[in-house]
Design a protein around this motif. Structure first.
Motif, short mmCIF file in Angstrom:
data_model
loop_
_atom_site.label_atom_id
_atom_site.label_comp_id
_atom_site.label_asym_id
_atom_site.label_seq_id
_atom_site.Cartn_x
_atom_site.Cartn_y
_atom_site.Cartn_z
N ALA A 1 0.84 -1.29 0.17
CA ALA A 1 0.00 -0.02 0.04
C ALA A 1 0.77 1.20 -0.06
N GLY A 2 2.05 1.22 -0.30
CA GLY A 2 2.96 2.28 -0.28
C GLY A 2 3.17 3.00 -1.86
N THR B 1 4.82 2.49 -4.64
CA THR B 1 4.67 1.50 -5.38
C THR B 1 3.48 0.75 -5.88
N GLY B 2 2.75 0.25 -4.61
CA GLY B 2 1.45 -0.22 -4.97
C GLY B 2 0.43 0.83 -5.49
N LYS B 3 0.43 1.94 -5.03
CA LYS B 3 -0.51 3.25 -5.43
C LYS B 3 -0.07 3.31 -7.20
N LYS B 4 1.39 3.33 -7.49
CA LYS B 4 1.53 3.55 -9.08
C LYS B 4 1.00 2.42 -9.70
N ILE B 5 1.07 1.24 -9.41
CA ILE B 5 0.70 -0.31 -9.95
C ILE B 5 -0.90 0.07 -10.02
N TYR B 6 -1.48 0.45 -9.00
CA TYR B 6 -3.03 0.73 -9.00
C TYR B 6 -3.48 1.60 -10.12
N LYS B 7 -2.59 2.72 -10.35
CA LYS B 7 -3.05 3.48 -11.40
C LYS B 7 -2.86 2.88 -12.78
N LYS B 8 -1.94 2.06 -12.81
CA LYS B 8 -1.82 1.24 -14.27
C LYS B 8 -2.99 0.42 -14.72
N ILE B 9 -3.26 -0.40 -13.47
CA ILE B 9 -4.26 -1.54 -13.84
C ILE B 9 -5.41 -1.44 -13.48
N LYS B 10 -6.06 -0.42 -13.02
CA LYS B 10 -7.45 0.00 -12.24
C LYS B 10 -8.73 -0.04 -13.29
N ASN B 11 -8.09 0.47 -14.64
CA ASN B 11 -9.15 0.67 -15.63
C ASN B 11 -9.58 -0.82 -16.14
N GLU B 12 -8.61 -1.64 -16.07
CA GLU B 12 -9.00 -3.12 -16.82
C GLU B 12 -9.26 -4.23 -15.74
N ASN B 13 -9.24 -3.73 -14.28
CA ASN B 13 -9.30 -4.96 -13.23
C ASN B 13 -10.13 -4.05 -12.22
N ASP B 14 -10.70 -4.87 -11.39
CA ASP B 14 -11.40 -4.60 -10.50
C ASP B 14 -10.74 -5.00 -9.01
N THR C 1 4.80 -3.69 -4.72
CA THR C 1 5.97 -3.40 -3.80
C THR C 1 7.21 -3.59 -4.56
N SER C 2 8.48 -3.15 -4.03
CA SER C 2 9.59 -3.16 -4.68
C SER C 2 9.91 -4.71 -5.08
N ALA C 3 10.53 -5.13 -6.29
CA ALA C 3 10.92 -6.29 -6.64
C ALA C 3 11.72 -7.12 -5.87
N ASN C 4 12.66 -6.55 -4.91
CA ASN C 4 13.42 -7.32 -3.98
C ASN C 4 12.54 -7.89 -2.94
N ASN C 5 11.31 -7.68 -2.75
CA ASN C 5 10.39 -8.07 -1.83
C ASN C 5 9.60 -9.37 -2.44
N TYR C 6 9.42 -9.49 -3.67
CA TYR C 6 8.67 -10.34 -4.20
C TYR C 6 8.69 -11.82 -3.74
N ASP D 1 -1.84 -17.61 -8.37
CA ASP D 1 -2.41 -16.61 -8.91
C ASP D 1 -1.91 -15.34 -8.37
N ILE D 2 -0.45 -15.25 -8.74
CA ILE D 2 0.30 -13.99 -8.15
C ILE D 2 1.07 -13.66 -9.38
N TYR D 3 0.94 -12.15 -9.49
CA TYR D 3 1.26 -11.58 -10.74
C TYR D 3 2.02 -10.26 -10.31
N TYR D 4 2.81 -9.56 -11.42
CA TYR D 4 3.44 -8.37 -11.29
C TYR D 4 3.16 -7.37 -12.54
N VAL D 5 3.44 -6.35 -12.48
CA VAL D 5 3.40 -5.43 -13.59
C VAL D 5 4.51 -4.48 -13.76
N LYS D 6 5.05 -4.56 -14.72
CA LYS D 6 6.19 -3.62 -14.93
C LYS D 6 5.86 -2.01 -14.37
N GLU D 7 6.62 -1.58 -13.66
CA GLU D 7 6.42 -0.23 -13.13
C GLU D 7 7.01 0.95 -14.25
N ILE D 8 7.83 0.52 -15.01
CA ILE D 8 8.38 1.55 -15.90
C ILE D 8 7.75 1.01 -17.34
#
Length: 171
Positions: free
Chosen positions: A10-11, A13-26, A69-74, A90-97
């Motif tokens: 919820a830091g 990075t999480g907020k950045k990922i949320y903004k990237k995927i929110k339109n295609e996902n619930d 979160t940071s990739a070193n925590n995955y 069912d665990i995923y990641y999204v490229k931040e960049i």
């Protein structure tokens, strides 16, 4: 039908990922190991503790977890999830960049993060140097032939590497 997603982290990075995927996902919730933030929300989306997340997965209220979160925590988070929900994948990641917002499944054959030193010796003397580049006598660097060999070997070991960083010294 949209996937019901929990973003783990919820830091920033999480907020950045949320903004990237929110339109295609619930996005149904954020999950965080920091108990201080659990129970609060971000843009009306609740931040929950891991044990609540596990229960929601068992009740099918969450389809997928996306690392926020940071990739070193995955790997630590992956092991925490698998310890509590046997066989859950069912665990995923999204490229931040970049502009690609697609979910990439993360497996045991993936690596979240790796870094290489381009140079070991540095002409600066930064107090906060995490590489000890300012005190080493070793002036050798990572030659391109060795780097290429090592990257090719990593490709045979892992399906995906989320982030590769090349750093160290003042080349």
């Amino acid at each position: 039908e949209l996937s019901k997603i929990a973003i783990w982290g919820a830091g920033p990075t999480g907020k950045k990922i949320y903004k990237k995927i929110k339109n295609e996902n619930d996005v149904v919730c954020f999950v965080d190991n920091n108990w201080v933030v659990c129970g609060s929300n971000y843009l009306g989306i609740e931040i929950i503790a891991p044990n609540v997340c596990y229960e929601m997965i068992r009740n099918k209220d969450i389809d997928k977890i996306v690392f926020g979160t940071s990739a070193n925590n995955y790997d630590d988070i992956l092991s925490q999830i698998k310890k509590n929900i046997e066989g859950y994948e069912d665990i995923y990641y999204v490229k931040e960049i970049g502009n690609n917002n697609s979910l990439i499944q993360y497996t045991d054959r993936d690596l979240g993060y790796i870094e290489f030193d381009a140079a070991r010796k540095c002409n600066l003397n930064c107090r906060g140097c995490l590489r000890y580049s300012n005190i080493t006598q070793d002036s050798s660097g990572y030659d391109l032939v060795t780097l290429e060999r090592d990257l090719k070997r990593l490709k045979t070991i892992f399906n995906n590497i989320a982030y590769i960083k090349i750093l160290g010294g003042e080349p």
